[in-house]
Write an enzyme that holds these catalytic residues in place. Structure first.
Site, PDB file in Angstrom:
ATOM      1  N   PHE A   9      27.782 -17.856  -6.722  1.00 25.77           N
ATOM      2  CA  PHE A   9      26.875 -18.798  -7.326  1.00 25.77           C
ATOM      3  C   PHE A   9      27.277 -20.441  -7.457  1.00 25.77           C
ATOM      4  CE2 PHE A   9      23.465 -20.671  -9.629  1.00 25.77           C
ATOM      5  CZ  PHE A   9      22.185 -19.959  -9.037  1.00 25.77           C
ATOM      6  N   VAL A  10      26.629 -21.282  -6.714  1.00 25.59           N
ATOM      7  CA  VAL A  10      27.086 -22.507  -6.830  1.00 25.59           C
ATOM      8  C   VAL A  10      26.175 -23.476  -7.200  1.00 25.59           C
ATOM      9  CG1 VAL A  10      28.721 -22.165  -4.747  1.00 25.59           C
ATOM     10  CG2 VAL A  10      26.326 -22.867  -4.335  1.00 25.59           C
TER      11      VAL A  10
ATOM     12  N   ARG B  15      21.808 -30.772 -11.071  1.00 28.16           N
ATOM     13  CA  ARG B  15      21.403 -31.008  -9.555  1.00 28.16           C
ATOM     14  C   ARG B  15      22.200 -32.409  -9.192  1.00 28.16           C
ATOM     15  NH1 ARG B  15      17.245 -27.742  -7.527  1.00 28.16           N
ATOM     16  NH2 ARG B  15      15.665 -27.324  -9.167  1.00 28.16           N
TER      17      ARG B  15
ATOM     18  N   LYS C 293      25.081 -18.442   2.837  1.00 27.86           N
ATOM     19  CA  LYS C 293      25.614 -17.194   2.385  1.00 27.86           C
ATOM     20  C   LYS C 293      25.409 -16.061   3.337  1.00 27.86           C
ATOM     21  CE  LYS C 293      25.276 -18.159  -2.523  1.00 27.86           C
ATOM     22  NZ  LYS C 293      24.749 -17.717  -3.752  1.00 27.86           N
TER      23      LYS C 293
ATOM     24  N   GLU D 178      16.940 -27.329   4.262  1.00 26.00           N
ATOM     25  CA  GLU D 178      16.824 -26.545   3.152  1.00 26.00           C
ATOM     26  C   GLU D 178      18.531 -26.630   2.513  1.00 26.00           C
ATOM     27  OE1 GLU D 178      16.019 -25.310   0.383  1.00 26.00           O
ATOM     28  OE2 GLU D 178      15.402 -23.064   0.936  1.00 26.00           O
ATOM     29  N   ASP D 179      18.566 -26.362   1.203  1.00 27.21           N
ATOM     30  CA  ASP D 179      19.728 -26.419   0.669  1.00 27.21           C
ATOM     31  C   ASP D 179      20.790 -25.311   1.012  1.00 27.21           C
ATOM     32  OD1 ASP D 179      18.075 -24.619  -0.833  1.00 27.21           O
ATOM     33  OD2 ASP D 179      18.668 -25.655  -2.857  1.00 27.21           O
TER      34      ASP D 179
ATOM     35  N   ASP E 111      20.756 -26.280  -8.328  1.00 24.87           N
ATOM     36  CA  ASP E 111      20.570 -26.241  -9.894  1.00 24.87           C
ATOM     37  C   ASP E 111      21.141 -24.896 -10.436  1.00 24.87           C
ATOM     38  OD1 ASP E 111      18.297 -24.484  -8.818  1.00 24.87           O
ATOM     39  OD2 ASP E 111      17.763 -24.322 -10.989  1.00 24.87           O
TER      40      ASP E 111
ATOM     41  N   ASP F 258      20.397 -17.715   1.198  1.00 19.95           N
ATOM     42  CA  ASP F 258      21.004 -16.703   0.441  1.00 19.95           C
ATOM     43  C   ASP F 258      20.538 -15.258   1.225  1.00 19.95           C
ATOM     44  OD1 ASP F 258      22.569 -15.393  -1.616  1.00 19.95           O
ATOM     45  OD2 ASP F 258      20.553 -15.121  -2.829  1.00 19.95           O
TER      46      ASP F 258
HETATM   47  P1  IMP Z   1      16.811 -16.628  -0.439  1.00 18.99           P
HETATM   48  O1  IMP Z   1      15.379 -16.795  -0.234  1.00 18.99           O
HETATM   49  O2  IMP Z   1      17.453 -15.533  -1.151  1.00 18.99           O
HETATM   50  O3  IMP Z   1      17.451 -16.949   0.707  1.00 18.99           O
HETATM   51  O4  IMP Z   1      17.091 -17.894  -1.633  1.00 18.99           O
HETATM   52  C1  IMP Z   1      17.125 -19.120  -1.290  1.00 18.99           C
HETATM   53  C2  IMP Z   1      16.923 -19.891  -2.633  1.00 18.99           C
HETATM   54  O5  IMP Z   1      17.889 -19.529  -3.526  1.00 18.99           O
HETATM   55  C3  IMP Z   1      17.458 -21.509  -2.132  1.00 18.99           C
HETATM   56  O6  IMP Z   1      16.668 -22.023  -1.711  1.00 18.99           O
HETATM   57  C4  IMP Z   1      17.846 -21.739  -3.479  1.00 18.99           C
HETATM   58  O7  IMP Z   1      17.145 -22.389  -4.123  1.00 18.99           O
HETATM   59  C5  IMP Z   1      18.498 -20.331  -4.345  1.00 18.99           C
HETATM   60  N1  IMP Z   1      19.915 -19.983  -4.295  1.00 18.99           N
HETATM   61  C6  IMP Z   1      20.364 -19.183  -3.747  1.00 18.99           C
HETATM   62  N2  IMP Z   1      21.866 -19.209  -3.790  1.00 18.99           N
HETATM   63  C7  IMP Z   1      22.011 -20.161  -4.533  1.00 18.99           C
HETATM   64  C8  IMP Z   1      23.122 -20.698  -5.504  1.00 18.99           C
HETATM   65  O8  IMP Z   1      24.229 -20.274  -5.132  1.00 18.99           O
HETATM   66  N3  IMP Z   1      22.948 -21.622  -6.263  1.00 18.99           N
HETATM   67  C9  IMP Z   1      21.664 -22.290  -6.460  1.00 18.99           C
HETATM   68  N4  IMP Z   1      20.608 -21.802  -6.085  1.00 18.99           N
HETATM   69  C10 IMP Z   1      20.909 -20.779  -4.963  1.00 18.99           C
HETATM   70 MG    MG Z   2      15.815 -24.226  -2.400  1.00 16.67          MG
END
Ligand code: IMP
Ligand code: MG
Length: 187
Positions: free
Chosen positions: A156-157, A169, A135, A103-104, A163, A107
Site C-alpha cells: 500500500f503506497v 496526498r 500493481k 490515473e494514479d 491517499d 490495482d
Molecule cells: P482498482 O479498482 O483495484 O484497480 O483500484 C484502483 C484505485 O484504488 C486507485 O484509483 C486508487 O484510488 C486506489 N488504490 C489502489 N492501490 C492503492 C494504494 O496502494 N494506495 C492508495 N490508493 C490505492
Molecule cells: Mg484513484
C-alpha cells in the site's frame, strides 16, 4: 493525526524519479498525438491530480483537460469493492475525440475497467490509459495500458496524489505505508 514520517516504511519512488519518468511519458504522448485535433486528458479524481498537473506541464501539443471522480474504496478499505461509482462526470462531450484517461494507480483494475466501458460507450475517436503506478500482479481484469510510469509490488503506497484515508496526498514522493504503525485517521 500522525505525521507521515511516523508511518513511512520506505520511500518507493523519489521526487526526482517521478519527474524524470513523467517527462518521458509526456514526450511519448507529444509524439503519438502530434497530429491530434481534439486530445482530451481525463484526470481521475482525486488520486491523479499531481500526476496530471506535472504531465501537462511537459505537453507541447494542443489538448484539453477534464475531470471525473470515481470511487471504489470507502475510507478504511484497502482494496477495491469492484463496483466503481461515478460521483463526478465530465463536462466535455468526448464523441470523436482522442481521449487519454490519466490515473494514479491500477490495482485490481476494476475501477478503470468500469470507467473505460462507460467512456467507450460515448463514441470517442480513441481511448487510451496513462497510469503512474501499476500493481501488475494484483490485476483481476485486463486493462490495455498504453502509458505506464512504474510497475510496483503489492504494497500500500501513499503520497504524490495517493491517499491514506484521504490524507497525505501532498507528499512529493511515493512512499510505502507501514500499516503496523498506522493508527487510522481519527486522531
Ligand atoms: P482498482 O479498482 O483495484 O484497480 O483500484 C484502483 C484505485 O484504488 C486507485 O484509483 C486508487 O484510488 C486506489 N488504490 C489502489 N492501490 C492503492 C494504494 O496502494 N494506495 C492508495 N490508493 C490505492
Ligand atoms: Mg484513484
Amino acid at each position: 493525526m500522525q505525521n507521515y514520517q511516523a508511518i513511512l516504511k520506505k520511500t518507493l519512488i523519489t521526487k526526482e524519479q517521478l519527474q524524470v519518468r513523467i517527462q518521458e511519458l509526456a514526450e511519448e504522448i507529444n509524439h503519438d498525438y502530434a497530429g491530434s485535433e481534439g486530445l482530451l486528458l481525463v484526470c481521475v479524481l482525486r488520486g491523479a491530480i499531481m500526476f496530471l498537473v506535472d504531465l501537462t506541464k511537459h505537453l507541447t501539443i494542443k489538448h484539453m483537460v477534464d475531470f471525473m471522480a470515481v470511487s471504489s474504496y470507502g475510507v478504511g478499505r484497502r482494496s477495491s469493492s469492484g463496483q466503481a461509482r461515478i460521483s463526478l462526470d465530465l463536462n466535455t462531450d468526448i464523441r470523436g475525440r482522442d481521449v487519454i484517461v490519466v490515473e494514479d494507480i491500477i490495482d485490481s483494475g476494476q475501477t478503470l475497467h468500469s470507467l473505460l466501458q462507460l467512456l467507450g460507450s460515448r463514441g470517442p475517436k480513441s481511448l487510451e490509459v496513462c497510469v503512474l503506478l501499476d500493481k501488475v500482479e494484483r490485476r483481476e481484469v485486463n486493462i490495455p495500458v498504453k502509458y505506464r510510469g512504474f510497475v510496483i509490488d503489492n504494497e500500500f503506497v501513499f503520497g504524490y496524489g495517493l491517499d491514506l484515508d484521504e490524507y497525505y496526498r501532498n507528499l512529493n514522493f511515493v512512499g510505502v505505508v507501514d500499516l503496523e504503525k498506522y493508527q487510522g485517521n481519527e486522531g
